[in-house]
Scaffold this motif. Structure first.
Motif, PDB file in Angstrom:
ATOM      1  N   GLU A 128       9.166 -36.599 -30.062  1.00 48.82           N
ATOM      2  CA  GLU A 128       8.725 -37.832 -30.721  1.00 48.82           C
ATOM      3  C   GLU A 128       9.865 -38.476 -31.498  1.00 48.82           C
ATOM      4  O   GLU A 128      10.045 -39.702 -31.474  1.00 48.82           O
ATOM      5  CB  GLU A 128       7.555 -37.525 -31.666  1.00 48.82           C
ATOM      6  CG  GLU A 128       6.238 -37.271 -30.952  1.00 48.82           C
ATOM      7  CD  GLU A 128       5.114 -36.864 -31.894  1.00 48.82           C
ATOM      8  OE1 GLU A 128       5.403 -36.614 -33.090  1.00 48.82           O
ATOM      9  OE2 GLU A 128       3.951 -36.790 -31.438  1.00 48.82           O
TER      10      GLU A 128
ATOM     11  N   GLU B  57       5.505 -25.097 -29.172  1.00 49.12           N
ATOM     12  CA  GLU B  57       4.874 -26.295 -28.623  1.00 49.12           C
ATOM     13  C   GLU B  57       4.911 -27.447 -29.626  1.00 49.12           C
ATOM     14  O   GLU B  57       5.266 -28.583 -29.291  1.00 49.12           O
ATOM     15  CB  GLU B  57       3.424 -25.964 -28.239  1.00 49.12           C
ATOM     16  CG  GLU B  57       2.659 -27.119 -27.640  1.00 49.12           C
ATOM     17  CD  GLU B  57       1.195 -26.761 -27.415  1.00 49.12           C
ATOM     18  OE1 GLU B  57       0.350 -27.657 -27.590  1.00 49.12           O
ATOM     19  OE2 GLU B  57       0.909 -25.585 -27.076  1.00 49.12           O
TER      20      GLU B  57
ATOM     21  N   LYS C 217       7.127 -30.942 -29.358  1.00 52.82           N
ATOM     22  CA  LYS C 217       6.476 -32.248 -29.446  1.00 52.82           C
ATOM     23  C   LYS C 217       7.106 -33.089 -30.553  1.00 52.82           C
ATOM     24  O   LYS C 217       7.376 -34.286 -30.378  1.00 52.82           O
ATOM     25  CB  LYS C 217       4.977 -32.048 -29.717  1.00 52.82           C
ATOM     26  CG  LYS C 217       4.204 -33.356 -29.804  1.00 52.82           C
ATOM     27  CD  LYS C 217       2.741 -33.102 -30.126  1.00 52.82           C
ATOM     28  CE  LYS C 217       1.991 -34.420 -30.273  1.00 52.82           C
ATOM     29  NZ  LYS C 217       0.575 -34.206 -30.687  1.00 52.82           N
TER      30      LYS C 217
END
Length: 522
Positions: free
Chosen positions: A383, A375, A379
């Protein structure tokens, strides 16, 4: 030295021999102590103003007392020295340079020996010392005091070279948890309560081992500080119980301890065919068990050392098994993913296992489940892809290619050698030139925006030059009235984390400590 006219004193020789053996001192040291004691008696009998020397014959015990006088020029008799007075209105002091008790004029000296000249020293032998009851008591007191002082000096010289060694101790006194102990039946040591193993409660007469931590001089004798909680104590115990460690074929490379609870030890063998872990533990734990007993049942994980920090970290979180390792060399941080049902074991009670692993490796280790790691990684990737797309005006395919080739920020793309970009499959020179132009334009625009904010927010140069926070973070700080490095140094961990919410506690603490270096330099 002519002792032929002095009376032999065999009882003095016998006394020196006995005291030297009892106190463990050299006979020459004892003779010097006696000479110093008798010098005081000589000054009492012949005058403190005289320059006296007392000598004892090392073979017969005969005692000689002599007076020394320095030859000075004849006109020295009339010479004086003015000692200026302080600014308090008193008159300056005028003293005679000639001292009839310590000086002879050249004329006076020539009467004794025509070969004497200025600055020569003339020696006269004085009558034998008279040892009455009071003089004897005085000598005895001085000798005992000097012996005690010599004994303290000997202890200091012995133990200052033994820092880092393990010694045997017997508890003499327990004072509010701080221990006074006798070391090897020779000296007194001191163990502070925080240097003992937690929940350890030694009683008077108990025996144990401890590490010599430091030795300091004091008027009452050497202060020898000991420890049973220091990591080096465990390392030394392994050297005492494992012959291969003592001989140096196996080395203890690192130790991390929660004293009395849990410890991790990394060992390494010079011989690749030798198992350092099995050798250190011993058959059925025969070698490690005495160490565990000495440390009040402290659990010890012995692991094999590796120069590869990722491999060492994986071994350090034993007994948990790592599924994935991500190393951040810039921040000295390692993330380890483990199976969900293995997570609590990897972290340990109260975070103890991962905390000890971090101490052992010397890097911050974060342990998480495989799902959580995936996870976080997703992320982070999203980004960065979003940043590349927005800053460089490119599509997602090119952004992912850049990321897969190891590019983590715009600066790397802007200033990397063109060959590193053209080596990517499908990246033609024209595309590389355009990417670098866009990257540099983005950075220049960002710098201009930052310069504008600096003027608006009145950010101090000390914070502008502080390299441990980036431009965006400096703006966030200034918006929270943190406009100088001094302001940043004044913040607590909680205050800074409330401003820079994307950083973890370890990163926050590093920034604060770096900012506070200005205080240390001052």
């Amino acid at each position: 030295m002519d002792f032929s006219k002095a009376m032999p004193r065999p009882e003095l020789i016998a006394m020196v021999q006995t005291l030297a053996e009892q106190k463990g001192l050299e006979k020459e040291v004892m003779f010097q102590i006696l000479e110093d004691a008798m010098l005081k008696i000589a000054r009492n009998q012949f005058g403190h103003e005289l320059d006296l020397q007392v000598m004892i014959d090392r073979k017969t015990g005969a005692i000689l007392v002599k007076r020394k006088m320095t030859v000075v020029p004849d006109d020295y008799v009339t010479k004086t020295e003015v000692i200026e007075a302080p600014d308090d209105g008193t008159e300056p002091e005028i003293i005679d340079l000639f001292n009839e008790n310590r000086n002879l004029t050249l004329t006076q000296a020539k009467k004794k020996d025509k070969n004497l000249k200025v600055d020569d020293v003339v020696e006269d032998y004085l009558p034998a010392l008279y040892f009455g009851r009071q003089a004897f008591q005085s000598v005895r007191q001085i000798v005992m005091a000097k012996i005690k002082g010599a004994d303290r000096e000997k202890q200091y010289e012995e133990f200052k070279d033994r820092i880092g060694e393990v010694v045997n101790c017997v508890v003499k006194q327990n004072e509010y948890g701080n221990l006074y102990v006798e070391i090897n039946n020779k000296a007194e040591g001191y163990i502070k309560r925080n240097e003992l193993i937690p929940r350890e409660m030694p009683h008077t007469g108990d025996r144990f081992r401890a590490l010599v931590l430091s030795v300091e001089k004091s008027t009452s004798g050497p202060q020898i500080f000991l420890s049973r909680s220091h990591p080096n104590f465990m390392a030394k115990l392994f050297a005492m119980e494992v012959p291969e460690i003592y001989e140096g074929t196996i080395e203890v490379r690192a130790v991390a301890r929660d004293p009395g609870s849990h410890a991790k030890v990394a060992v390494w063998s010079k011989d690749p065919s030798q198992d350092p872990v099995g050798t250190s533990v011993g058959m059925r734990g025969s070698r490690i068990q005495p160490i565990i007993n000495e440390l009040q049942g402290e659990k010890i994980d012995v692991i094999a050392w590796s120069d590869d920090v990722a491999e060492l970290a994986v071994r350090a979180i034993t007994p948990a098994k790592a599924l994935k390792v991500v190393v951040d060399e810039e921040d000295h941080k390692i993330e380890i993913a483990v199976a969900q049902d293995n997570l609590s074991q990897a972290i340990g009670r109260g975070g103890q296992n991962v905390r000890l692993a971090s101490k052992l490796v010397g890097w911050q280790i974060d342990v998480m489940s495989e799902e959580k790691e995936a996870e976080i990684r997703t992320k982070e990737i999203n980004e960065r892809i979003s940043l590349f797309i927005a800053a460089l005006d490119i599509d997602e395919v090119i952004a992912r290619l850049l990321l897969s080739e190891g590019f983590r920020n715009i600066e790397e793309i802007a200033y990397v050698d063109k060959s590193e970009l053209t080596s990517i499959n499908g990246f033609e020179p024209e595309l590389v030139d355009e990417l670098q132009i866009r990257a540099q334009a983005y950075l220049n625009a960002k710098q201009q925006e930052f310069d504008k904010k600096v003027k608006e927010l009145k950010i101090d140069k000390s914070l502008i030059d502080f390299e441990d926070v980036n431009m965006d973070q400096k703006i966030l700080l200034a918006n929270s009235d943190v406009r100088s490095r001094e302001d940043l140094a004044d913040l607590s961990t909680e205050e800074l984390q409330a401003i820079l919410t994307d950083l973890d506690e370890n990163q926050i603490n590093k920034i604060i400590m770096k900012a506070r270096e200005i205080w240390f330099n001052e």
